[in-house]
Design an enzyme around this catalytic site. Sequence first.
Site, short mmCIF file in Angstrom:
data_model
loop_
_atom_site.label_atom_id
_atom_site.label_comp_id
_atom_site.label_asym_id
_atom_site.label_seq_id
_atom_site.Cartn_x
_atom_site.Cartn_y
_atom_site.Cartn_z
N LYS A 1 0.85 -1.19 0.00
CA LYS A 1 0.00 0.00 0.00
C LYS A 1 0.88 1.23 0.00
O LYS A 1 2.06 1.17 0.39
CB LYS A 1 -0.90 0.01 1.23
CG LYS A 1 -2.20 0.78 1.05
CD LYS A 1 -3.20 0.05 0.17
CE LYS A 1 -4.52 0.82 0.08
NZ LYS A 1 -5.54 0.08 -0.69
N ASP B 1 -6.84 4.57 -4.81
CA ASP B 1 -7.53 4.47 -3.52
C ASP B 1 -8.17 5.84 -3.29
O ASP B 1 -8.38 6.58 -4.27
CB ASP B 1 -6.53 4.09 -2.40
CG ASP B 1 -7.23 3.66 -1.10
OD1 ASP B 1 -7.83 2.57 -1.10
OD2 ASP B 1 -7.19 4.42 -0.12
#
Length: 459
Positions: free
Chosen positions: A139, A179
């Site tokens: 991430k 995201d």
Amino acid sequence: MPTTPHAQTERDTENRILEPLYAEVLRRNPGETEFHQAVQEVLETLGPVLTRRPELVDARIIERVCEPERQLIFRVPWSDDSGDVRVNRGFRVEFNSALGPYKGGLRFHPSVNLGIVKFLGFEQIFKNALTGMPIGGGKGGSDFDPKGCSDAEVMRFCQSFMTELHRHLGEYTDVPAGDIGVGGREIGYLFGQYKRITNRYESGVLTGKGVGWGGAQARTEATGYGCVLFTSEMLRSRGADLDGRRVVVSGSGNVALYAIEKAQQLGARVISCSDSDGYVVDDKGIDVELLKDIKETGRGRVADYARERGQDARFVSGGGIWELPCEVALPCATQNELTSADAVHLVRNGVLAVAEGANMPTTPEAVRILQEADVAFAPGKAANAGGVATSALEMQQNASRDSWSFGHTEDRLAAIMRHIHDSCHDTAERYGTPGNYVVGANIAGFEVVAEAMLAQGLI
């Protein structure tokens, strides 16, 4: 109820192994509360696995899973439209590559810090494992806020961000996606800079691309669609379905929009959604096309939806969306948004199922309240895995220089979500906790990663 000898053995294992391990996570990662919460939520379900499989303890698999393989923090300088220099901080946590290249999104939001990126990356390990696709967990992101910035400012920031990050990426190494704060516009600028620097058209290095230049049909819809498909399977396992159900969805971003769309395609009536200003109530059912036009085209607010919808809708300033009576609740906004007080309201109002469209939006105490009330609860690592699963499908298309139809990709997504549901459901039953999707998801994902790590030696 008295403790059985088997349950006591599992508890002893947790006390002997997991509690010291969690204490060490706290010591080595001070102040990273979201990461602590994510680790604790997984660890407290793994006692049964370690009792049955002591070789995982001997190999210190859990200690290795809790420690990222690589953590990158870097400066991102850029200039705004006035020519003033701004400086942000960029992150990429490459957490685990036992199953494949690191895979996980980039988040651009002022709240981003190392602890949040690590929590998201840790969750991504198990989420990606559950899909059955060959992708590891990672991430990244930045504390840059694209809200209020011009396209030119966003482009300059993305180019500076990618100038540093590109050296760590590759279709066989690390494949970011979008995201919060990173949509098609940002992915385009990031990909353009990667291509410019490397002199390669490496389509598989980023996912969430435009359909005309390597993107996958249905990727935009995938996370929201997948959440609803998982919810449908969860209800089906209890002899129910979504048809005619009253649904509340928090958020109004990409995940929420397409969760609303898919829920209504399956016969549900979504009566509310929200943003940071408040929530809108539309008892006739959200007009999803109007909402998409306001949010995606106009970059507006849910209050604008209420004004344009007229008498059918009303806007409520502030919080309280979970006080609305509903049978299905889909938290699709941000972490820890659904509290214990909210869970009490949902239970009192007869909620049947809660599925996390966002990452860890339900607090641990709220999860406990829902489970004790026998509400079907789906954790994000299972329920919102449709996005990353479709990203993996995009990688497949890029590798084969192919392009699939929307219908074909959606069918693949539906099959993957059924697989994830069944894996979580069956694993929970196998470990003596039928209907507990938190236990099922954590153990099912952990077992896949653990097997790969054992096979690959001391990694």
